[in-house]
Design an enzyme around this catalytic site. Sequence first.
Site, PDB file in Angstrom:
ATOM      1  N   ASP A  10      30.959  30.901  37.504  1.00 19.81           N
ATOM      2  CA  ASP A  10      31.246  30.062  38.664  1.00 19.81           C
ATOM      3  C   ASP A  10      29.960  29.291  38.936  1.00 19.81           C
ATOM      4  O   ASP A  10      28.996  29.842  39.439  1.00 19.81           O
ATOM      5  CB  ASP A  10      31.622  30.970  39.846  1.00 19.81           C
ATOM      6  N   LYS A  72      25.323  20.006  42.106  1.00 19.70           N
ATOM      7  CA  LYS A  72      26.737  19.849  41.766  1.00 19.70           C
ATOM      8  C   LYS A  72      27.333  18.615  42.446  1.00 19.70           C
ATOM      9  O   LYS A  72      28.252  17.998  41.916  1.00 19.70           O
ATOM     10  CB  LYS A  72      27.478  21.109  42.194  1.00 19.70           C
ATOM     11  N   GLU A 186      38.436  26.171  40.217  1.00 14.23           N
ATOM     12  CA  GLU A 186      37.995  27.353  40.966  1.00 14.23           C
ATOM     13  C   GLU A 186      39.157  28.090  41.652  1.00 14.23           C
ATOM     14  O   GLU A 186      39.255  29.316  41.537  1.00 14.23           O
ATOM     15  CB  GLU A 186      36.922  26.954  41.988  1.00 14.23           C
ATOM     16  N   ASP A 208      39.541  27.889  49.819  1.00 11.22           N
ATOM     17  CA  ASP A 208      38.181  28.022  49.284  1.00 11.22           C
ATOM     18  C   ASP A 208      37.210  27.128  50.045  1.00 11.22           C
ATOM     19  O   ASP A 208      37.181  25.917  49.855  1.00 11.22           O
ATOM     20  CB  ASP A 208      38.196  27.658  47.791  1.00 11.22           C
TER      21      ASP A 208
END
Length: 651
Positions: A10, A72, A186, A208
Amino acid sequence: MAEEKIIGIDLGTTNSVVAVMDGTEVKVIPNQEGSRLTPSVVAFTDKGERLVGEPAKRQAITNPRRTIYSIKRFMGRRHNEVEEEEKLVPYKIVGGPNELVKVEIDGKLYTPPEISAMILRKLKEAAEAYLGHTVRKAVITVPAYFNDAQRQATIDAAAIAGFDTEYEIRGKDGKIVKQRMRIINEPTAAALAYALDKKKDQKIAVFDLGGGTFDISILDVGEDGVFQVKSTNGDTHLGGDDFDQVLMDYIADEFKKQHGIDLRKDPMAMQRLKVAAEQAKKDLSQQTTVDINLPFITADADRNPLHLMMTITRSQFERMVEHLIERCKKPVMAALKDAKLTPQQIDEVVMVGGMTRMPRVQQLVKEIFGKDGHRGVNPDEVVAVGAAIQGAQLLLGAAADIQLLDVTPLSLGLETLGGVMTVMIPRNTTIPKKVTEIFTTAVDNQPSVEVQVFQGERPMAADNKKIGSFHLDGIPPAPRQVPKIEVTFEIDANGVLSVSAKDLGTGKQQQIRIEGASGLSKEEVERMRREAELHAEEDKRKREFADAKNNAESRIYQIEKMLNEAGDKITEADKAPINAAISKVKDAINRHDLAAVKTATAELEQAASAMAQHLYSKVGQGATPSGGPTGDTGKKDGPDDVIDAEYEVKK
Ligand code: AMP
């Protein structure tokens, strides 16, 4: 030999996690510092050393401009797309308006995939240490909303880190099949982790809220164990960082009211404030008030130190961030609508991301779905756990009873007459997917067509994101609408797109795998991968030298201490060979010669040991004969223990 494992990673905005399936259990692998969470932070020290993870995060306060976090947010993105993000980070982002962004540190440019690769490499090494073998295969997760360029940038990062982007595994039927590296969403991974030993035939929502992004996905686990993502939605600009920012702003405003000084102008103070704000936010998930204490945060005009002291209550904080909580609602509703489900029809809500520990977030989920979110799986680790399960399933050749079906997060299409977006693969289509349609020319004798590929939901192509284009020429003269051009969109299991166009009249064909999706050519990726490998060697050498130097220096210290304490019990003549050996070690350290440091240290050990034995034999004889030690360490009777205990020479 056991087949090499495929690890799950992850690669998070804030933290990254690596896991692997070990037998029937998934193990989250601790990193070199012993933690299960690795901060996604890379830093360069003023000496040019590179730090990754916790060591990088720890020094962020004193080195804000050379510390890169939230990389990211910049993966596969162009400068004009990241204006908001740029304001959030203290490091320098460069590149022309339409160019892919780079990070500039001390005049050197780094691409976001290069920085991400440093994080991936650390996780790879942790996994290798844990498994005891080289790891070259991984399943890496990305937010559902990542577009093609962002996914491709992630694959590039993996390649730079030394992972194989294509590999061979044994298929269900025993045949060897070529497999492209898997990039999975994810939320899909989270649902997979959750569903491992759960009952089937369920509708699952994955909520999430991580450090940088918010994703909501609606999944269907059928009777047959097939896993289908019905819809995904989210907000790439909403996450824990925003909650921290709100708190930081509040504190800075209050401080300004009290002292008339704007902490925002002081990057060092802001870094400290950031760390404190994040900690306060986390503490407020457990407790109802929190004290923020930052002594010596700045100084007033007379150079008197100023301290920041503040108490914040949970309800105060909840009020401050209510607008962020509100922002979660819309994507959830949109995802439910796309999946054609009401909130009540959802059987389970899986909570992912550290932010779901916040009580207000949990309350929101209850407000929307009428039930508590499921937090059985650790929200920080659940995504990596799912990725590891997927990795193990790939090795089993998909023999496992759970199958994964992903969807495209955005519609893909091409521009047609009048600037219209003609959708080829609508959003939320299960992938892999191949769609072929026939197009034609707009004017008489048109010699070529330009295929312009767009991604997005707007009806006019120009309002969407252009992700590539190519020409197909050599079309023989013909009236308009006569030529037949067959266009194929093919999206693979990773969500990476290939587009081809074929003139059915001549058979002529053109094709692209979305050119420049991540902005890095194969050669560049290869070069960066080599550089990273080179760097790994260099880092390893640096570390080895530091270890050897530390060891040598501590031995010198202990031996010198012993010599001093022995006083005149040891003659100068006895000391001479030891002092010579010490000089040799020091000289090797000064020359940065690792091998020499090691040999010189070994020689020093020998000299010290010989002297100790010599000394002991003299003590035993009750006399002090002259003459240096013989260097003979062969004599190993009784006294060894004593020497060890008193002088620590023989360890
Ligand atoms: P992730 O991207 O899943 O690693 O999520 C990290 C985010 O979760 C960061 O913004 C953290 O500050 C936040 N977080 C972690 N633990 C907690 C907690 N106990 N309460 C609130 N937020 C948290």
